[in-house]
Design an enzyme around this catalytic site. Structure first.
Site, PDB file in Angstrom:
ATOM      1  N   LYS A  57      74.428  55.458  75.715  1.00  0.00           N
ATOM      2  CA  LYS A  57      74.372  56.894  75.408  1.00  0.00           C
ATOM      3  C   LYS A  57      75.321  57.673  76.316  1.00  0.00           C
ATOM      4  CE  LYS A  57      69.674  56.630  73.645  1.00  0.00           C
ATOM      5  NZ  LYS A  57      68.249  56.847  73.847  1.00  0.00           N
ATOM      6  N   GLN A 101      64.034  58.624  78.178  1.00  0.00           N
ATOM      7  CA  GLN A 101      64.228  57.308  77.563  1.00  0.00           C
ATOM      8  C   GLN A 101      62.906  56.542  77.510  1.00  0.00           C
ATOM      9  OE1 GLN A 101      67.117  56.026  76.175  1.00  0.00           O
ATOM     10  NE2 GLN A 101      65.837  54.291  75.567  1.00  0.00           N
ATOM     11  N   ASP A 124      66.124  64.353  70.740  1.00  0.00           N
ATOM     12  CA  ASP A 124      65.630  63.096  70.164  1.00  0.00           C
ATOM     13  C   ASP A 124      64.808  63.380  68.909  1.00  0.00           C
ATOM     14  OD1 ASP A 124      66.388  60.670  71.212  1.00  0.00           O
ATOM     15  OD2 ASP A 124      64.967  60.715  72.885  1.00  0.00           O
TER      16      ASP A 124
END
Ligand code: NAP
Length: 275
Positions: A57, A101, A124
């Site tokens: 990422k 995460q 997200d």
């Protein structure tokens, strides 16, 4: 004529090419903003798989001109301390998007973490209040759209009903007018075989290496999207489907949905900046 095996390899290039093209467009759009977008990535504890996803990422962000700030927290961090960091980042006008995460330690509530992130920064798309679509389903549907998949009236079967893949993907496919069937671990094997054999689109998000193999019957015109990422005994990554199913298209693992998910994150962040 191409064999199914070479089709499979061909598609791997296609996804890579599609993502590379989209990244060039994103980089161009970002270069015209007044300031580079800033993404905060928070990790908790050590997890080899997460570290590799985060590295990916950060690399993507760098490639398109996004500044990614990494905050690695220790496994022992409390839920209170993590939520307080998120709230601080919510107030920080210099941060456009925040992602924590997964996985996080069991002692911390995932739901509490997702709900703590300000909706406008929840790139997200995990919280129900986020204006953004979850990255994996968004990445898949955007790609299928670009490739011209005929959604309207198509029989779509989603294997898996998780909050971050199966359910939101089913919802997005419904929005595109597919007839959606969601299967799960309690689905009878005979029913699974029945539904798969009638599907025009199959999305497999189970987390079991090679569970969908050549013993399943498919329409030769079916498209299979393999979301699974499993580390095999050979040390390599594999999908939930064996490669080379006798279908029209099958996304590869690696080099498939993982890339689409990462692309969707960049696109959500750009949306966050623009909104
Ligand atoms: P998850 O939360 O573990 O959910 C797995 C789902 O599969 C559950 O709904 C489960 O049913 C269902 N299931 C389990 N065994 C099954 C079987 N034999 N037949 C039918 N359904 C079955 O997993 P997830 O987070 O959705 O992730 C799924 C896979 O996708 C994992 O390999 C993960 O690493 C991968 N993933 C990849 C990406 C990417 O970017 N490529 C992104 C996210 C996840 P129940 O609900 O009944 O338990």
């Amino acid at each position: 004529m191409l064999s199914y095996g070479s089709w499979f390899l061909g598609l791997a290039m296609e996804i890579k090419d599609y993502v590379a093209e989209r990244k060039i467009a994103l980089k161009d759009e970002i270069s015209r903003l007044q300031k580079p977008p800033v993404l905060s990535i928070v990790t908790v504890g050590d997890n080899a798989a997460s570290e590799s996803y985060v590295r990916g990422k950060m690399k993507d962000a760098g490639e398109v001109g996004i500044i990614a700030l990494l905050t690695p927290l220790s496994e022992a961090v409390t839920e209170e301390a993590l939520l307080s960091l998120i709230q601080k980042q919510n107030r920080d006008e210099g941060i456009d998007g925040i992602l924590v995460q997964l996985p996080i330690p069991k002692a911390i509530s995932e739901e509490a973490v997702h709900q703590a992130i300000a909706p406008k920064k929840d790139v997200d798309g995990f919280s129900p209040f986020s204006p953004f679509e979850c990255c994996t389903p968004k990445g898949i549907v955007d790609y299928l759209t670009e490739e011209g998949f005929p959604f309207k009236g198509a029989n779509a079967v989603v294997l898996g009903r998780s909050e971050i893949v199966g359910k939101p993907l089913a919802k997005l496919l419904l929005k595109r007018d597919c007839n959606v069937t969601v299967l799960h671990s309690k689905t009878l094997e005979s029913d699974k075989r029945f539904y798969l054999s009638h599907a025009d689109l199959v999305a497999v998000a189970i987390g079991k290496l090679g569970l969908i193999d050549e013993t399943y019957e498919f329409k030769p015109t079916a498209w299979v999207v393999d979301v699974g990422i499993n580390r095999g005994e050979d040390g390599h990554l594999h999908g939930d489907c064996v490669p080379g199913l006798k279908v029209a298209r099958q996304t590869p693992v690696p080099g498939g949905v993982g890339l689409l998910t990462r692309l969707a994150l960049l696109e959500n962040l750009l949306e966050a900046v623009k909104s």
